[in-house]
Design an enzyme around this catalytic site. Structure first.
Site, PDB file in Angstrom:
ATOM      1  N   ASP A 136      22.878  46.400 -16.167  1.00 26.44           N
ATOM      2  CA  ASP A 136      21.709  45.524 -16.139  1.00 26.44           C
ATOM      3  C   ASP A 136      21.174  45.698 -14.724  1.00 26.44           C
ATOM      4  O   ASP A 136      21.780  45.201 -13.765  1.00 26.44           O
ATOM      5  CB  ASP A 136      22.118  44.073 -16.384  1.00 26.44           C
ATOM      6  CG  ASP A 136      20.907  43.148 -16.345  1.00 26.44           C
ATOM      7  OD1 ASP A 136      20.000  43.397 -15.529  1.00 26.44           O
ATOM      8  OD2 ASP A 136      20.858  42.197 -17.127  1.00 26.44           O
ATOM      9  N   HIS A 137      20.065  46.429 -14.590  1.00 27.32           N
ATOM     10  CA  HIS A 137      19.697  46.836 -13.233  1.00 27.32           C
ATOM     11  C   HIS A 137      19.354  45.657 -12.320  1.00 27.32           C
ATOM     12  O   HIS A 137      19.374  45.777 -11.101  1.00 27.32           O
ATOM     13  CB  HIS A 137      18.572  47.885 -13.247  1.00 27.32           C
ATOM     14  CG  HIS A 137      17.206  47.332 -13.490  1.00 27.32           C
ATOM     15  ND1 HIS A 137      16.744  47.025 -14.731  1.00 27.32           N
ATOM     16  CD2 HIS A 137      16.200  47.033 -12.643  1.00 27.32           C
ATOM     17  CE1 HIS A 137      15.510  46.559 -14.640  1.00 27.32           C
ATOM     18  NE2 HIS A 137      15.146  46.553 -13.378  1.00 27.32           N
ATOM     19  N   HIS A 140      18.340  40.239 -18.179  1.00 25.36           N
ATOM     20  CA  HIS A 140      18.034  39.965 -16.769  1.00 25.36           C
ATOM     21  C   HIS A 140      18.025  38.460 -16.443  1.00 25.36           C
ATOM     22  O   HIS A 140      18.619  38.024 -15.469  1.00 25.36           O
ATOM     23  CB  HIS A 140      16.684  40.563 -16.381  1.00 25.36           C
ATOM     24  CG  HIS A 140      16.564  42.031 -16.683  1.00 25.36           C
ATOM     25  ND1 HIS A 140      17.625  42.892 -16.596  1.00 25.36           N
ATOM     26  CD2 HIS A 140      15.504  42.794 -17.059  1.00 25.36           C
ATOM     27  CE1 HIS A 140      17.228  44.114 -16.911  1.00 25.36           C
ATOM     28  NE2 HIS A 140      15.954  44.079 -17.202  1.00 25.36           N
TER      29      HIS A 140
HETATM   30  C1  BG6 Z   1      13.407  46.531 -17.953  1.00 23.73           C
HETATM   31  C2  BG6 Z   1      12.530  46.161 -19.115  1.00 23.73           C
HETATM   32  O1  BG6 Z   1      14.739  46.250 -18.227  1.00 23.73           O
HETATM   33  O2  BG6 Z   1      13.002  45.785 -16.822  1.00 23.73           O
HETATM   34  C3  BG6 Z   1      11.073  46.403 -18.793  1.00 23.73           C
HETATM   35  O3  BG6 Z   1      12.894  46.959 -20.241  1.00 23.73           O
HETATM   36  C4  BG6 Z   1      10.690  45.688 -17.524  1.00 23.73           C
HETATM   37  O4  BG6 Z   1      10.237  45.965 -19.861  1.00 23.73           O
HETATM   38  C5  BG6 Z   1      11.671  46.033 -16.410  1.00 23.73           C
HETATM   39  O5  BG6 Z   1       9.388  46.095 -17.167  1.00 23.73           O
HETATM   40  C6  BG6 Z   1      11.402  45.181 -15.185  1.00 23.73           C
HETATM   41  O6  BG6 Z   1      12.196  45.631 -14.135  1.00 23.73           O
HETATM   42  P1  BG6 Z   1      11.768  45.400 -12.627  1.00 23.73           P
HETATM   43  O7  BG6 Z   1      12.917  45.909 -11.835  1.00 23.73           O
HETATM   44  O8  BG6 Z   1      10.501  46.145 -12.411  1.00 23.73           O
HETATM   45  O9  BG6 Z   1      11.569  43.920 -12.496  1.00 23.73           O
END
Ligand code: BG6
Length: 517
Positions: A185-186, A248
């Site tokens: 989960d980045h 997230h």
């Molecule tokens: C991803 C989603 O996990 O996270 C995307 O699939 C979203 O829809 C993205 O745009 C948002 O990531 P960040 O790091 O730009 O907030």
């Protein structure tokens, strides 16, 4: 063969290396790690793809990605060439058993050459339906055997619902031990997200007030300006609840609500996070409308540009019922948080790209100041800004200068970029390095992924059962549907204006810079 310490030689095998994820995120992140000398001296990136490409073509393709997405700008020849010398490519089909035997031989030959058993990271940048194929084939080629040094990485979406997540866990654990499985989960790799742990558990100041006695409610906002971009085929039928809320936002909630871990051992931290998810009060199906709001954007204007309605986006059904906005109100039923509402919201095509957490403290128990002094009085608020600004802000009251007693809110701000004057790593850099080190703290465990699905299931089911008649119900470039405001208004609350905009309220600010040691 020499033993390999946690950060020793490493081989990344990226399945689906011709795709977007490797191009935009993985290869640029590994490049930064390489430039910053975080990667071991001996490392290999082995890309697998089904389209035939020569090694030179593959490297050239990756270089274009790095030039486009690197936070450091364009690559310099000399550095790139050095990095690219660690990159190889194999063309194969994911279900071709023979190619896995060849892979096993290649990896063994590399170990022999390096005279050490390298850490192996099998990164599955492939559609979820192919995960089982790859894990089975890896196991058949006995590439799952070394539990200490072999890791397998899966990306989100981790299933479509609780049943499919369980099935995915079953498939993964059939061939790999849980300790080998790294679910990404980045958000957990973001610097400010990790800083929540430092903030909460490395300071004595905040923990005593971090509970229902002092905290009135918590808001978590992850707002995006972008629409679905070119991902309509994935997003339509997925929606904000599955795409963002289940992962997230639930992760952020865990970090805010968890109990102090005994240590930063991966399982210790993850146990505490799972406890939060398990303590979330289930939303009764018949009351979903009180606890959750969905929305879909119509056309509108963002930064002076006209943008189309969701239903007019590429690869989206013209009568799509997919939500691009989701808000939820949750309660964590335990001693610390009983009856403190946690409001979570996320959406696409909102007014600004802002992720932040707002901790709203209760009013003082007794107001000693005269009514004339407290006209501008507001309760304390702590903001954890995740992006685009990364920092922490504390709003408190001060005496406004002058002969009379008048209170005025002030904000104390800490911004990473000002305090540390260093570039923050991208989330993927942190996570990829953890893979080399075998540190699973920032990755989701099977039970955690399933518990997060349990949290959103009643909402998902209720929304699927009743087609939204009011879509689109918010204009692009706003803060989402009115119903989301109403949900808080019913509790006497309102969504906090994000920091950037709030700072334009002309509240005096005090900067915090790095303290001298
Ligand atoms: C991803 C989603 O996990 O996270 C995307 O699939 C979203 O829809 C993205 O745009 C948002 O990531 P960040 O790091 O730009 O907030």
């Amino acid at each position: 063969m020499a033993t390999n310490p946690a950060g020793g030689p490493a081989i990344f095998v990226i399945f689906g290396a011709g795709g977007d994820l490797a191009w935009r995120k993985l290869i640029p992140a590994l490049y930064h790690l390489f430039l910053d000398k975080w990667l071991p001296e001996k490392f290999l990136i082995l890309g697998q793809g089904h389209r035939h490409m020569s090694e030179a073509e593959f490297r050239q393709h990756l270089r274009q990605g790095v030039d486009k997405f690197s936070r450091r700008g364009k690559t310099a020849d000399e550095k790139w060439d050095l990095y690219a010398s660690h990159i190889s490519f194999i063309t194969s089909e994911l279900d071709d058993s023979q190619s896995y035997s060849q892979l096993a031989k290649m990896l063994a030959a590399r170990d022999k050459e390096w005279n050490v058993r390298a850490n192996r990271v099998f990164y599955l940048a492939v559609p979820p339906r192919l995960i089982g194929t790859v894990t089975r084939e890896l196991a058949k080629a006995r590439l799952n055997q070394d539990r200490q040094r072999t890791r397998i990485v899966v990306e989100k979406p981790f299933g479509q619902d609780l049943a499919s997540a369980r099935e995915l866990n079953r498939v993964l654990t059939a061939d790999f031990a849980e300790s080998q499985i790294f679910r990404i989960d980045h958000y957990l790799g973001k610097e400010t997200v990790q800083n929540i742990l430092a903030f909460r558990f490395a300071n004595t100041l905040f923990e005593p007030v971090w509970n229902r006695r002092y905290i009135d409610h918590v808001q978590i906002t992850v707002a995006e300006e972008v629409g679905v971009e070119n991902r309509g085929h994935y997003y339509d039928g997925t929606g904000a609840l599955r795409d963002m809320m289940q992962n997230h936002l639930c992760q952020l909630l865990c970090l805010i609500a968890m109990e102090p871990p005994l240590s930063f051992n991966a399982d210790e931290v993850r146990n505490k996070k799972v406890d939060v998810l398990r303590a979330i009060r289930p939303i009764p199906p018949e009351e979903v409308h009180h606890f959750a709001v969905r929305g879909q954007y119509g056309g509108g204007w963002i930064e002076g540009q006209q943008v189309p309605a969701y239903r007019n986006e590429v690869s989206v059904a013209p009568d799509s019922a997919t939500e691009t906005f989701a808000a939820m109100k949750l309660f964590v039923d335990n001693w610390r948080w009983q009856d403190v509402p946690f409001y979570l919201r996320t959406g696409k095509r909102l007014q600004a790209r802002i992720s932040e957490i707002s901790i709203q403290f209760k009013p003082v128990p007794h107001q000693s100041f005269p009514a004339t002094a407290v006209q501008d009085w507001r309760p304390n608020r702590l903001i954890i800004a995740i992006q685009p600004e990364e920092g922490i802000l504390l709003r408190f009251e001060a005496k406004y200068p002058g002969p009379t007693m008048r209170l005025s809110p002030v904000i104390m701000q800490f911004y990473y970029r000002e305090a540390f004057r260093t570039r923050l790593p991208e989330a993927y850099e942190t996570l990829l390095l953890d893979l080399v080190w075998g540190d699973a703290t920032l990755f989701m465990r099977a039970d955690q992924a399933e518990a997060a699905w349990t949290v959103v299931t009643p909402v998902m089911e209720a929304w699927e059962a009743a087609r939204p008649m009011e879509f689109p119900n918010y204009q692009a470039g706003t803060w989402g549907p009115e119903a989301a405001d109403d949900m808080l208004a019913r509790d006497g609350h309102h969504w906090v204006m994000p920091t950037f905009l709030q700072c334009q309220e002309e509240i005096p600010v005090c900067r915090v810079t790095m303290a001298p040691s």
